[in-house]
Design a protein around this motif. Structure first.
Motif, PDB file in Angstrom:
ATOM      1  N   LYS C 202     -21.708  31.712 -47.982  1.00 22.32           N
ATOM      2  CA  LYS C 202     -22.065  30.970 -49.288  1.00 22.32           C
ATOM      3  C   LYS C 202     -22.308  29.372 -49.130  1.00 22.32           C
ATOM      4  N   PRO C 203     -23.288  28.979 -49.714  1.00 22.69           N
ATOM      5  CA  PRO C 203     -23.414  27.593 -49.967  1.00 22.69           C
ATOM      6  C   PRO C 203     -22.201  26.617 -50.023  1.00 22.69           C
ATOM      7  N   VAL C 204     -21.835  25.603 -49.844  1.00 23.38           N
ATOM      8  CA  VAL C 204     -20.677  24.899 -49.831  1.00 23.38           C
ATOM      9  C   VAL C 204     -20.936  23.504 -50.168  1.00 23.38           C
ATOM     10  N   MET C 205     -20.501  23.034 -51.408  1.00 23.80           N
ATOM     11  CA  MET C 205     -20.616  21.496 -51.771  1.00 23.80           C
ATOM     12  C   MET C 205     -19.388  20.842 -51.546  1.00 23.80           C
ATOM     13  N   LEU C 206     -19.305  19.893 -50.500  1.00 22.14           N
ATOM     14  CA  LEU C 206     -18.345  19.368 -49.920  1.00 22.14           C
ATOM     15  C   LEU C 206     -18.222  17.768 -50.641  1.00 22.14           C
ATOM     16  N   LYS C 207     -17.299  17.556 -51.541  1.00 26.06           N
ATOM     17  CA  LYS C 207     -17.034  16.133 -52.221  1.00 26.06           C
ATOM     18  C   LYS C 207     -16.356  15.153 -51.166  1.00 26.06           C
ATOM     19  N   ARG C 208     -17.092  13.926 -51.420  1.00 26.85           N
ATOM     20  CA  ARG C 208     -16.425  12.865 -50.682  1.00 26.85           C
ATOM     21  C   ARG C 208     -15.112  12.382 -50.998  1.00 26.85           C
ATOM     22  N   GLY C 209     -13.980  12.257 -50.077  1.00 22.73           N
ATOM     23  CA  GLY C 209     -12.568  11.926 -50.239  1.00 22.73           C
ATOM     24  C   GLY C 209     -12.518  10.302 -51.024  1.00 22.73           C
ATOM     25  N   LEU C 210     -11.360  10.206 -51.834  1.00 20.52           N
ATOM     26  CA  LEU C 210     -11.652   8.795 -52.216  1.00 20.52           C
ATOM     27  C   LEU C 210     -11.467   7.713 -51.425  1.00 20.52           C
ATOM     28  N   ALA C 211     -10.717   7.856 -50.045  1.00 16.29           N
ATOM     29  CA  ALA C 211     -10.868   6.805 -49.141  1.00 16.29           C
ATOM     30  C   ALA C 211     -11.781   7.371 -47.816  1.00 16.29           C
ATOM     31  N   ALA C 212     -12.619   8.013 -48.066  1.00 14.27           N
ATOM     32  CA  ALA C 212     -13.486   8.445 -47.139  1.00 14.27           C
ATOM     33  C   ALA C 212     -14.758   7.734 -46.599  1.00 14.27           C
ATOM     34  N   LYS C 213     -15.079   7.166 -45.558  1.00 11.77           N
ATOM     35  CA  LYS C 213     -16.258   6.507 -45.140  1.00 11.77           C
ATOM     36  C   LYS C 213     -17.409   7.515 -45.194  1.00 11.77           C
ATOM     37  N   VAL C 214     -18.639   7.507 -45.389  1.00  7.79           N
ATOM     38  CA  VAL C 214     -19.707   8.234 -45.137  1.00  7.79           C
ATOM     39  C   VAL C 214     -19.651   8.822 -43.858  1.00  7.79           C
ATOM     40  N   GLU C 215     -19.112   8.211 -42.830  1.00  4.78           N
ATOM     41  CA  GLU C 215     -18.954   8.791 -41.722  1.00  4.78           C
ATOM     42  C   GLU C 215     -18.023   9.988 -41.701  1.00  4.78           C
ATOM     43  N   ASP C 216     -16.670   9.663 -42.479  1.00  7.45           N
ATOM     44  CA  ASP C 216     -15.690  10.659 -42.234  1.00  7.45           C
ATOM     45  C   ASP C 216     -16.284  12.147 -43.319  1.00  7.45           C
ATOM     46  N   LEU C 217     -17.009  11.783 -44.092  1.00  6.64           N
ATOM     47  CA  LEU C 217     -17.735  12.828 -44.941  1.00  6.64           C
ATOM     48  C   LEU C 217     -18.723  13.858 -44.157  1.00  6.64           C
ATOM     49  N   LEU C 218     -19.372  13.016 -43.219  1.00  3.11           N
ATOM     50  CA  LEU C 218     -20.209  13.694 -42.450  1.00  3.11           C
ATOM     51  C   LEU C 218     -19.516  14.587 -41.410  1.00  3.11           C
ATOM     52  N   MET C 219     -18.108  13.992 -40.726  1.00  2.58           N
ATOM     53  CA  MET C 219     -17.411  14.746 -39.851  1.00  2.58           C
ATOM     54  C   MET C 219     -16.917  15.862 -40.676  1.00  2.58           C
ATOM     55  N   SER C 220     -16.447  15.933 -41.959  1.00  2.00           N
ATOM     56  CA  SER C 220     -15.957  16.960 -42.375  1.00  2.00           C
ATOM     57  C   SER C 220     -17.126  18.165 -42.705  1.00  2.00           C
ATOM     58  N   ALA C 221     -18.380  17.464 -42.987  1.00  2.00           N
ATOM     59  CA  ALA C 221     -19.366  18.548 -43.040  1.00  2.00           C
ATOM     60  C   ALA C 221     -19.762  19.171 -41.542  1.00  2.00           C
ATOM     61  N   GLU C 222     -19.377  18.388 -40.705  1.00  2.27           N
ATOM     62  CA  GLU C 222     -19.648  18.952 -39.211  1.00  2.27           C
ATOM     63  C   GLU C 222     -18.749  20.136 -38.949  1.00  2.27           C
ATOM     64  N   TYR C 223     -17.459  20.134 -39.689  1.00  2.00           N
ATOM     65  CA  TYR C 223     -16.480  20.952 -39.565  1.00  2.00           C
ATOM     66  C   TYR C 223     -16.993  22.532 -40.033  1.00  2.00           C
ATOM     67  N   ILE C 224     -17.626  22.494 -41.110  1.00  3.88           N
ATOM     68  CA  ILE C 224     -18.198  23.568 -41.834  1.00  3.88           C
ATOM     69  C   ILE C 224     -19.561  23.993 -40.771  1.00  3.88           C
ATOM     70  N   LEU C 225     -20.287  23.040 -40.551  1.00  5.94           N
ATOM     71  CA  LEU C 225     -21.479  23.417 -39.773  1.00  5.94           C
ATOM     72  C   LEU C 225     -21.079  24.055 -38.478  1.00  5.94           C
ATOM     73  N   ALA C 226     -20.197  23.499 -37.929  1.00  6.29           N
ATOM     74  CA  ALA C 226     -19.651  24.043 -36.325  1.00  6.29           C
ATOM     75  C   ALA C 226     -18.891  25.370 -36.597  1.00  6.29           C
ATOM     76  N   SER C 227     -18.461  25.656 -37.761  1.00 11.40           N
ATOM     77  CA  SER C 227     -17.841  27.033 -38.000  1.00 11.40           C
ATOM     78  C   SER C 227     -18.967  28.226 -38.385  1.00 11.40           C
TER      79      SER C 227
END
Lengths: 337, 337, 337, 337
Positions: C202-227
């Motif tokens: 299923k498609p996933v919508m990942l929300k940016r954390g309150l203390a997350a840099k854009v880079e951190d958001l993309l790293m968390s997206a990477e977890y989903i993509l890499a899985s």
């Protein structure tokens, strides 16, 4: 400056980028790796705006590899700067204590407090005559009269005086009455003011701004140093964060960071960092344990009547107790008081 | 002021607190609830330091219930302030556009850019003659000569001039050559400077500091208003946060917040907020969509040769395109350009 | 990785550093400049901890020159990712609108709201069945029952469903009832949860954390993509800063930043970013003007009775008006709705 | 809750607001002052969303006057919570030391480090078996096997074990092998995880999130307490700010703040707060001087080979030296080690 190029960049684009860098008077080294090409651009441009390269076609990332400050840097001067103010040394082995009221309110007030802090062992008397207040309706300080009271109180108790300067045109007043000129946090990037104290021969204590990175603080110190005044003391007094239980967030890690990056002494001000009396004591102890070259604390004999910042001022007994504690902590790390 | 008392507080302590409040000249109302007692302290002390009550024995929390600013408040003046500068109105239905180079670099440069921005429809010319630079080794501006070039370029193109003041003693220069005096972000709490422009009769644009809450910005506006100058324009230009991909974080929500709290116009500056050209366009559009009373953008005909901030300057064609887009967006929300 | 060496470093130290880098399996290039020596270390170690080099004797600065994310990067995939959910496309030319109540509260409530948002033109229905609440005493959502009501309401109105997942063991429920699985801001770095949705189709919508840099958001997206799940949508919903007039600071600049760095679509959520109704409208418009691929807004027919976040929900009429405005703004930048 | 009404509000509006508050089941007191009317709304709604009142017509400001947490509050329990773990007490007069590697890497590694930290006087062994890593490509921990090694190493050296839980379904593993269950900063608001450990009878150490106010931390503690587990230890490990020289900003002021607000013990983790070895020593000393109930530090015998966070791990000799220093500092403030 190091320039990382985009993957699969064409030879034409690489050449165009190198040409541009040479126009900016850099000499360029090219390193070709498995996945990416990196350019090293070397030259004497300490303040080159790296965004000029960042926007070139084919450039992925740019890193400045030299510190933007020079005179303030530990690589410029290996040994700690020791600032001598009469018999007091800031930046040496002894932990300096600056104490006194937030504002000078009257001759009696500052005289009484000066005696209290001197008896407890402090050697530097603080007190504001020109006060930066967020509200135009708040007490703005006694001005020159305040400086006179402060000077007199200090002289009677064999103390050195630190007081804040807000307007370049009043430098001469601070030079006349004070021994150390303080630049407040809100003026850390008031460049005309930095240039004015840079031309003075009095030591300057520069407070870190609420939104200032350590690097910004060192750049502002660089302004003073580059204007000819080598006697700069830095001061950590809390930065602005999302936390609301304290007035500011006291960034004590800045102390070892600054000691590594710079040769300048660093003082910690827990009164402004926390904004409330019962947090000042533990934070003052913590600052000394973290290696601060000194602390600045507000002390008041009648804080409930203080015209400014009474709630963060230590009572005389608390201050005496604090002095005993930090003396012992200083000894644990091989320093004295 | 509302004072929440600790649970199970003794009657003696309550009385002592009420006595203290009365000494501070408040009249006190006591509300006894199931779990907690709350005191309401009412009186005319807009700048009373609530920490004086916070430290009293038995007090749990204290809330200030009046805004610390008065003249800047929407409750002081219901209608929007419209600032007239020659034929231009800032704060009315029309979205104002301030455009031009970061720094005035030469007579030709500012003259060419003035023509470009005037042709694209802007009515206000920006350009710095006194530049606040983080490094003492960077270009510091042309000074009075720069102001002369700026004035001439504006007059030739029927534009109004905005330029920055850094030192109180140069107010007369800005008054002579500019139509709007800009106070930069780093000087937002430079109180002698605020008092100086407060005594001027020229409109002042006050930029939000990097660590300034909206409330702090309004307090600084209050300084200018309280000094007698009612012509204050506010400007959002990004705040400092942990994000590093952009230079600052552009706080566009501040626009509707300020419109609710204050009657003063609010301009948005996407050039300084983002720091890089290709982010300026979408953010300028967003600012207008969010209801900004105007935008300030940097435009340069040869940004690669700019002496400061070239990488964030729009190219002439980009600026023309932007003007067309924001005109349409302004219409969507019932404004014009 | 680029390693800047200390000035005046000895040859022995340089050799020791190079030896160490080779032990870490990097190939090393040395560039000798006038003032400083720079080493380029190239190799296939995307997640090498650069602090391992930072602490070596003689090293001044270390820069990672490769992005830590790969699959999420624009350099991995040039074209925008378009995520197809039934007839709806997120990430294409059309601006997607996700609307609905904060929480599913009853069958009637969500059914009525679904009809309202569908009539106004939205194609995606939002509604929480599992609610992340800061207080354990607050309404925690209807659970599976809520998902059923949401699905039914969506089907009756030909809408696509998005709802939040909080616990890895409930993935199957979201897969059964929802079309898009939402990961909330507080779970952006809940790695078991990211891995769980990474194994879903299923498609996933990942929300940016309150203390997350854009880079951190993309790293968390990477977890989903890499899985193994390529269907990732990002969402900006405000970051935590010192400003207190708004709940969070809506970082709209993140939209163009993400479009440059990544091929993934980016949605903006002004309801959570601002937390109060009258700020949602201007910020939703601003998000579309800034180029967002869609917006997520809370709508409620009886917000005063909502079990959660009522004060930030738009009223039905406000939502219809907003839909008209953003349609026009989308057209200004060549998009449609 | 205290509601400040707009100036010059009509009687009708006041009545409508009071009616609304009564509908929300509050009892209302009205205080009429010279300039403004204030309503006190009292009732048993600890988690009432005050924005519901904020949006009412005629309301200027709303203040919640009760803390949103109850069981975690100092007003609920006056005495410090002392958590007994076998022979170790956390929260008593003794300063607790938790030390060990970031990750368990092998039986030998953790066994050697356990011996080192036990010899230096630490009583609690830390080590991660499940690792929250920002990159999916980084070492993710040895899992159950790691917990076995950790338990064995602790038993051989008479140490108590703390290790991190990331997934609710692995609580039983932590219960089997560890004595204290750690919840990491990124999971501070992972509510299913908090509920899971809330049902355990093992002590839990809850780390402050990077964007968490002290109040948020206490609310997350409340989740665990409300689920039935009274053994909660808090941990300050740095918050995210704009400063980039350190990994995070270590908020040591949180220590006295938490001691005032809550009865729960507070540990400080300078390793994660600063991220680099030579900053850990001064910050660990500072934490003890500030009154922390304990410290958590990473120690490694071969940090250059560590699979995670080697650069912030203390060397064995540094750790021994630190233990001596903090013992002396603890004595200065009347505590022991």
């Amino acid at each position: 400056m190091v320039i990382v190029l985009e993957k699969n960049i064409s030879e034409d684009k690489i050449e165009a980028i190198i040409k541009k860098l040479e126009d900016f008077e850099f000499s360029v080294h090219k390193s070709t790796g498995v996945e990416q090409i990196v350019l090293g651009a070397i030259g004497a441009h300490p303040n080159f705006d790296i965004r000029k390269v960042k926007i070139l076609d084919g450039v992925s990332e740019v890193y400045r590899i030299t510190e933007p400050f020079k005179l303030a840097s530990r690589s410029f001067q290996k040994e700690n700067s020791e600032i001598n103010i009469k018999d007091v040394i800031v930046g040496g082995n002894e932990v300096a204590v600056m104490a006194g009221p937030c504002s000078v309110e009257s001759e009696e007030q500052v005289s009484e407090i000066a005696e209290i802090v001197a008896n407890a062992g402090a050697k530097i008397l603080r007190g504001g005559a020109f006060k930066p207040r967020t509200s135009p309706y708040s007490f703005q300080g006694l001005g020159e009269q305040g400086l006179k009271f402060l000077r007199k109180a200090a002289d009677e108790n064999n103390l050195v005086v630190i007081s804040e300067l807000m307007d370049p045109k009043q430098v001469h007043l601070l030079e006349e009455y004070a021994d150390i000129i303080q630049i407040g946090a809100r003026n850390m990037q008031n460049f005309p003011l930095l240039k004015a104290v840079g031309k003075s021969n009095k030591p300057v204590m520069l407070k870190r701004g609420l939104a200032a990175k350590v690097e910004d603080l060192l750049m502002s110190a660089e302004y003073i140093l580059a204007s000819g005044n080598p006697y700069v003391i830095l001061c950590e007094r809390g930065i602005r964060t999302f936390e609301t239980y304290t007035r500011n967030t006291f960034d004590l890690s800045a102390i070892p960071v600054i000691h590594k990056r710079s040769h300048l002494p660093i003082i910690a001000d827990p009164s402004h960092a926390t904004g409330i009396r019962d947090k000042v004591l533990p934070m003052a102890r913590a600052a000394v344990a973290a290696g601060a070259d000194g602390i600045m604390v507000e002390v008041h004999n009648h804080p409930e009547k203080a015209l400014s910042d009474g709630p963060q001022a230590l009572l005389p007994d608390q201050f005496s107790e604090l002095m005993k504690q930090i003396k012992l902590i200083a000894e644990v790390i091989g320093r004295k008081m």
